[in-house]
Design a protein around this motif. Sequence first.
Motif, PDB file in Angstrom:
ATOM      1  N   GLY A 562       0.827  -1.207   0.000  1.00 39.21           N
ATOM      2  CA  GLY A 562       0.000   0.000   0.000  1.00 39.21           C
ATOM      3  C   GLY A 562       0.860   1.256   0.000  1.00 39.21           C
ATOM      4  N   VAL A 563       0.292   2.339  -0.518  1.00 41.05           N
ATOM      5  CA  VAL A 563       0.996   3.616  -0.591  1.00 41.05           C
ATOM      6  C   VAL A 563       0.210   4.641   0.223  1.00 41.05           C
ATOM      7  CG1 VAL A 563       1.854   5.444  -2.104  1.00 41.05           C
ATOM      8  CG2 VAL A 563       1.886   3.054  -2.873  1.00 41.05           C
ATOM      9  N   VAL A 564       0.946   5.346   1.110  1.00 38.08           N
ATOM     10  CA  VAL A 564       0.315   6.350   1.986  1.00 38.08           C
ATOM     11  C   VAL A 564       1.079   7.662   1.812  1.00 38.08           C
ATOM     12  CG1 VAL A 564      -0.306   6.977   4.334  1.00 38.08           C
ATOM     13  CG2 VAL A 564      -0.401   4.569   3.611  1.00 38.08           C
ATOM     14  N   GLU A 565       0.327   8.785   1.680  1.00 40.50           N
ATOM     15  CA  GLU A 565       0.942  10.104   1.589  1.00 40.50           C
ATOM     16  C   GLU A 565       0.633  10.878   2.865  1.00 40.50           C
ATOM     17  OE1 GLU A 565      -0.403  12.101  -1.871  1.00 40.50           O
ATOM     18  OE2 GLU A 565       0.747  10.853  -3.271  1.00 40.50           O
ATOM     19  N   ILE A 566       1.695  11.478   3.417  1.00 41.51           N
ATOM     20  CA  ILE A 566       1.509  12.307   4.615  1.00 41.51           C
ATOM     21  C   ILE A 566       2.274  13.606   4.427  1.00 41.51           C
ATOM     22  CG2 ILE A 566       1.212  10.307   6.134  1.00 41.51           C
ATOM     23  CD1 ILE A 566       4.056  10.791   7.101  1.00 41.51           C
ATOM     24  N   SER A 567       1.836  14.591   5.164  1.00 47.57           N
ATOM     25  CA  SER A 567       2.491  15.911   5.086  1.00 47.57           C
ATOM     26  C   SER A 567       3.786  15.878   5.876  1.00 47.57           C
ATOM     27  CB  SER A 567       1.545  16.990   5.637  1.00 47.57           C
ATOM     28  OG  SER A 567       2.220  18.233   5.674  1.00 47.57           O
ATOM     29  N   ARG A 568       4.765  16.624   5.427  1.00 51.10           N
ATOM     30  CA  ARG A 568       6.067  16.641   6.101  1.00 51.10           C
ATOM     31  C   ARG A 568       6.035  17.447   7.390  1.00 51.10           C
ATOM     32  NH1 ARG A 568      10.371  14.961   2.859  1.00 51.10           N
ATOM     33  NH2 ARG A 568      11.810  16.064   4.264  1.00 51.10           N
ATOM     34  N   ASN A 569       4.929  18.215   7.627  1.00 51.37           N
ATOM     35  CA  ASN A 569       4.893  19.017   8.843  1.00 51.37           C
ATOM     36  C   ASN A 569       4.108  18.352   9.973  1.00 51.37           C
ATOM     37  OD1 ASN A 569       2.362  19.170   7.790  1.00 51.37           O
ATOM     38  ND2 ASN A 569       2.077  21.367   8.150  1.00 51.37           N
ATOM     39  N   VAL A 570       3.870  17.022   9.895  1.00 51.79           N
ATOM     40  CA  VAL A 570       3.145  16.339  10.978  1.00 51.79           C
ATOM     41  C   VAL A 570       4.048  16.245  12.191  1.00 51.79           C
ATOM     42  CG1 VAL A 570       1.677  15.040   9.402  1.00 51.79           C
ATOM     43  CG2 VAL A 570       3.869  14.087  10.134  1.00 51.79           C
ATOM     44  N   ASN A 571       3.425  16.163  13.358  1.00 54.79           N
ATOM     45  CA  ASN A 571       4.166  16.076  14.607  1.00 54.79           C
ATOM     46  C   ASN A 571       4.453  14.618  14.958  1.00 54.79           C
ATOM     47  OD1 ASN A 571       4.067  18.897  14.940  1.00 54.79           O
ATOM     48  ND2 ASN A 571       2.017  18.745  15.876  1.00 54.79           N
ATOM     49  N   ALA A 572       5.261  14.435  15.995  1.00 56.11           N
ATOM     50  CA  ALA A 572       5.549  13.089  16.497  1.00 56.11           C
ATOM     51  C   ALA A 572       4.280  12.472  17.064  1.00 56.11           C
ATOM     52  CB  ALA A 572       6.630  13.145  17.573  1.00 56.11           C
ATOM     53  N   GLY A 573       4.068  11.194  16.816  1.00 54.25           N
ATOM     54  CA  GLY A 573       2.879  10.490  17.282  1.00 54.25           C
ATOM     55  C   GLY A 573       1.748  10.496  16.295  1.00 54.25           C
ATOM     56  N   HIS A 574       1.968  11.080  15.096  1.00 54.87           N
ATOM     57  CA  HIS A 574       0.916  11.132  14.098  1.00 54.87           C
ATOM     58  C   HIS A 574       0.624   9.730  13.562  1.00 54.87           C
ATOM     59  CE1 HIS A 574      -1.532  12.619  10.801  1.00 54.87           C
ATOM     60  NE2 HIS A 574      -0.814  11.852   9.965  1.00 54.87           N
ATOM     61  N   ASP A 624      15.426  14.212   5.618  1.00 52.25           N
ATOM     62  CA  ASP A 624      14.675  12.960   5.497  1.00 52.25           C
ATOM     63  C   ASP A 624      14.292  12.703   4.057  1.00 52.25           C
ATOM     64  OD1 ASP A 624      14.826  12.383   8.166  1.00 52.25           O
ATOM     65  OD2 ASP A 624      12.940  13.439   8.658  1.00 52.25           O
ATOM     66  N   GLU A 625      14.279  11.442   3.693  1.00 49.36           N
ATOM     67  CA  GLU A 625      13.929  11.049   2.333  1.00 49.36           C
ATOM     68  C   GLU A 625      12.441  11.258   2.100  1.00 49.36           C
ATOM     69  OE1 GLU A 625      15.144   7.089   1.680  1.00 49.36           O
ATOM     70  OE2 GLU A 625      17.290   7.495   1.986  1.00 49.36           O
ATOM     71  N   VAL A 626      12.077  11.270   0.815  1.00 49.92           N
ATOM     72  CA  VAL A 626      10.678  11.485   0.451  1.00 49.92           C
ATOM     73  C   VAL A 626       9.880  10.195   0.564  1.00 49.92           C
ATOM     74  CG1 VAL A 626       9.125  12.203  -1.428  1.00 49.92           C
ATOM     75  CG2 VAL A 626      11.316  13.392  -1.070  1.00 49.92           C
ATOM     76  N   ILE A 650       5.465   4.976   2.248  1.00 53.70           N
ATOM     77  CA  ILE A 650       5.017   6.268   2.800  1.00 53.70           C
ATOM     78  C   ILE A 650       5.694   7.384   2.010  1.00 53.70           C
ATOM     79  CG2 ILE A 650       4.910   7.736   4.835  1.00 53.70           C
ATOM     80  CD1 ILE A 650       4.988   5.216   6.540  1.00 53.70           C
ATOM     81  N   HIS A 651       4.871   8.262   1.389  1.00 51.98           N
ATOM     82  CA  HIS A 651       5.383   9.405   0.640  1.00 51.98           C
ATOM     83  C   HIS A 651       5.191  10.666   1.491  1.00 51.98           C
ATOM     84  CE1 HIS A 651       5.878   7.425  -3.365  1.00 51.98           C
ATOM     85  NE2 HIS A 651       5.009   6.570  -2.797  1.00 51.98           N
ATOM     86  N   ALA A 652       6.275  11.324   1.780  1.00 53.39           N
ATOM     87  CA  ALA A 652       6.218  12.584   2.539  1.00 53.39           C
ATOM     88  C   ALA A 652       6.164  13.748   1.541  1.00 53.39           C
ATOM     89  CB  ALA A 652       7.424  12.711   3.444  1.00 53.39           C
ATOM     90  N   VAL A 653       5.112  14.595   1.606  1.00 50.42           N
ATOM     91  CA  VAL A 653       4.917  15.699   0.659  1.00 50.42           C
ATOM     92  C   VAL A 653       4.832  17.009   1.425  1.00 50.42           C
ATOM     93  CG1 VAL A 653       3.755  14.206  -1.010  1.00 50.42           C
ATOM     94  CG2 VAL A 653       2.419  15.398   0.722  1.00 50.42           C
ATOM     95  N   GLU A 654       5.066  18.089   0.707  1.00 47.67           N
ATOM     96  CA  GLU A 654       4.968  19.413   1.314  1.00 47.67           C
ATOM     97  C   GLU A 654       3.502  19.770   1.529  1.00 47.67           C
ATOM     98  OE1 GLU A 654       7.419  21.079   2.394  1.00 47.67           O
ATOM     99  OE2 GLU A 654       9.016  19.800   1.535  1.00 47.67           O
ATOM    100  N   LYS A 656       1.672  22.314   0.436  1.00 50.54           N
ATOM    101  CA  LYS A 656       0.944  22.710  -0.765  1.00 50.54           C
ATOM    102  C   LYS A 656       0.616  21.506  -1.625  1.00 50.54           C
ATOM    103  CE  LYS A 656       2.995  27.340  -1.001  1.00 50.54           C
ATOM    104  NZ  LYS A 656       3.783  28.306  -1.826  1.00 50.54           N
ATOM    105  N   GLU A 657       1.593  20.614  -1.742  1.00 48.17           N
ATOM    106  CA  GLU A 657       1.364  19.421  -2.544  1.00 48.17           C
ATOM    107  C   GLU A 657       0.270  18.579  -1.935  1.00 48.17           C
ATOM    108  OE1 GLU A 657       5.064  17.509  -2.798  1.00 48.17           O
ATOM    109  OE2 GLU A 657       5.998  19.003  -4.095  1.00 48.17           O
ATOM    110  N   ALA A 658       0.312  18.477  -0.611  1.00 50.04           N
ATOM    111  CA  ALA A 658      -0.712  17.678   0.069  1.00 50.04           C
ATOM    112  C   ALA A 658      -2.077  18.308  -0.116  1.00 50.04           C
ATOM    113  CB  ALA A 658      -0.380  17.567   1.550  1.00 50.04           C
ATOM    114  N   PHE A 659      -2.124  19.681  -0.070  1.00 50.07           N
ATOM    115  CA  PHE A 659      -3.417  20.354  -0.238  1.00 50.07           C
ATOM    116  C   PHE A 659      -3.930  20.182  -1.660  1.00 50.07           C
ATOM    117  CE2 PHE A 659      -5.905  24.181  -1.300  1.00 50.07           C
ATOM    118  CZ  PHE A 659      -6.912  24.068  -0.335  1.00 50.07           C
ATOM    119  N   ALA A 660      -3.041  20.334  -2.620  1.00 47.41           N
ATOM    120  CA  ALA A 660      -3.456  20.172  -4.023  1.00 47.41           C
ATOM    121  C   ALA A 660      -3.939  18.775  -4.291  1.00 47.41           C
ATOM    122  CB  ALA A 660      -2.273  20.507  -4.954  1.00 47.41           C
ATOM    123  N   SER A 661      -3.201  17.851  -3.750  1.00 44.67           N
ATOM    124  CA  SER A 661      -3.620  16.450  -3.949  1.00 44.67           C
ATOM    125  C   SER A 661      -4.955  16.199  -3.308  1.00 44.67           C
ATOM    126  CB  SER A 661      -2.553  15.525  -3.359  1.00 44.67           C
ATOM    127  OG  SER A 661      -2.974  14.195  -3.435  1.00 44.67           O
TER     128      SER A 661
END
Length: 816
Positions: A562-574, A624-626, A650-654, A656-661
């Motif tokens: 499976g592929v999951v996209e998350i924002s790079r500005n998430v906090n610890a414990g997300h 950190d890698e993408v 897991i794909h880490a996106v910025e 804006k990218e996360a919002f656009a997606s």
Amino acid sequence: MGSNKTRTGGSKCAYCDIRYPIQEELPVGTIVGNIAKDMGFDKSRLVDRNLRIVTGAKQDLFQVNQRDGALFVNQRIDREDLCGKTSPCLINLKAVIENPLEMHHITVEILDVNDNSPSFPDKNDRLEIPEFTVTGARFQLEEAQDPDIGLNALHSYKLSQNEHFLLETKDLRKDSKIPILILQKPLDRENIAQYNVTLTAIDGGNPSKSGTLNITVIVLDANDNAPVCDQQQYTVIAKENVPIGTFLLKINATDSDEGLNGEVEFSFRNKFRSKANELVDLDSETGELTVKGLIDFEESKNYEINIEVSDKGALPLKTQCSVFLKVEDVNDNRPEIDITSLSSHIPENAPVGTVVALIGVTDLDSGLNGQVVCTLPEGMPFELKHSSEDHFYSLVTKSRLDRESMAKYDITITARDLGSPSLSSTVRVELSDVNDNSPVFSQSPYTFYIMENNEPGASIFATSASDADENENARISYSLEHVISGQSVTSFLNINPDNGNIYALKSFDFETLKTFHFQVVAKDSGSPSLSSNVRVNVFILDQNDNAPLILSPVSTNGSAEGVVEISRNVNAGHLVTKVRTYDPDIGYNGWLSFSLQQVTDPSLFGLERYTGQIRTLRPFSESDEVVHKLVVLVKDNGNISLSATATVFIHAVEIKEAFASSNIKSSEKTDEQNNITLYLMISLGSVSALFVFSIIGLIVMQCSKPPEYSSKYSHDSNCVDTSGNGTLCHSIQYRSGEKRYMLVGPRTSIGSTIVPGSNGNTLVVQEYNKRVSGEPTEMFKRLAQCSKYSVNPPSAVLSNTKHINSGFGGGVAGGV
């Protein structure tokens, strides 16, 4: 000592012969003669001229003194060693002197002295003469030897004084005399078996010397005496049935001869086989009689055994004797009861004195051992009447019979003889036998537990029944009966009709079939036959035979990726995502745990062990890698655990990218959601209505059904584990009286079993007998009870409902 001298020439000779005669055994150093004097040599020049003995084989026997020319003895001189019987005994020597060179011959004659006694080859001699030898017989003996010669040699023999033998000497040669022994009186070995005589050999010396020979004359036996038994007739008494090998007697026989002529052997005189020869054994060497067969007084009371005694001579002599064997009777035969006539069915209105049976009694023993008395047990409505003949009885009724009070009698007749100790026999007279007992099972009902994946064709359990009747009335055959959901148990079970062993025709699967019941019928072979049946309850026990199944994530091609996209500005414990799994096993076999088998950055992502939740451990950094790859291992807690893996990218996106997606996905889904909203509302209303009607129906059914008629065995729905551990299990619930039981799978090794009757794996849930107004419905009460009795791993109580909660383990792990 004298000397003879021969010269050639004047007063001095170049070659001279000198002869010296001397006796043997002279001491060493004895002067034989003076060579210088006898040959006219100048004694003052002997040393210069080197006078010496230079030749001759025996030159060491003599030496010359170079100072005075004397010839003397240098070694011991033994004439017998030097010359033996040769006479004269001459020793030839050569004397050499130099300046001028001269050689002279010297002959020394060794004269014999009487220094040897006559001697025989052996000090003792053995002469064997048969006792039947005629007088005048001659027996040549070994001659004596004397090394001396002449008068000193052997002269004559002399024999010691005796009346049976004479001595004669025979001269073979001049120096050989042979002694001959002549028998002058007959010999009798039985009178004198041995003679000792001495033969003396004497030489002619002065004084004379002698040697002796001890002669032992052995008189050889002739077989002239027959064996003699100490008794002509022997009598022996033996009790019948004595053990084989028992000693009876010993026959003593002697023979005055000796050797083989005096050795006796024993044998049966009868040339043909007889009964006595089969009963006793005769030792041919010792004459001992022992028992080798069964001696039976009833067969014969006396036996005559004829014995032949013979010596072992070339022409054996024989004699005979007899043994009379008398057999004593012992009480070894039990009385025999013979029922000659029997009425097995008697009407209850039969008059007193009705004859039931005619009985004959015999005993093969004699005297008191053969006298028999018959008796009946006390309290029987029968008696024995002795007939005019001694050995017959009649069994008759002595009181009226009542079939309602006693329909059958087992009459035991005891016959006892008067011997000491007495013997008895018992016979049972069975008047009737009916098939009035049905087979009875050892348990009712039977409850068995078997592991799934059993081997087809193997015996899984056994039933057993007994019948109080006998013979055909007690012979039981077994069969299966009952149908499960329209399917006969004979399609997957088979029973041995002879012993009740039950065999499985197929392998059971706990996930398909958890319990079933059937009936076993036991039927006897009487006429008419009787039967009984028993209920058999079978519970299938779970094994860890199913690996965990990955429900999420699953890719389009069906693989666990499976592929999951998350924002790079998430906090610890997300919470990134959750791995959802399912395991159809129960108990520990379905208790699942998660672990990271592979992770790109272990410091960034973590996995909760029991929930399968993937969370961030820290915020993202610039370095950190993408894309991050996580491989999650899911395994159950069975004795031999099974596992599966899921891969999460897991794909880490910025931002804006996360919002656009998110906008793109939202716009794509808006139309779809508008279309399915109506369907969801209709479905939700239908399900809600169906749920309300189901609750009402359950309440009505529960209230209308009495507790005692409720199903004893029911498959309860799965319960949600509220312990926070997320563990589900399959369970089987059944009702017994006021309690409800829930069977859960134990953590056992493959092939282990649960002991029937044990509730070590059973939860007891108290039921309410009365319903109270305002209480929750039955379904919610069951859910509450399942939640109440859930426990923390590794002892989690698992249920059978296919619900999915936020936990993990048997059934489904990982929330939806």
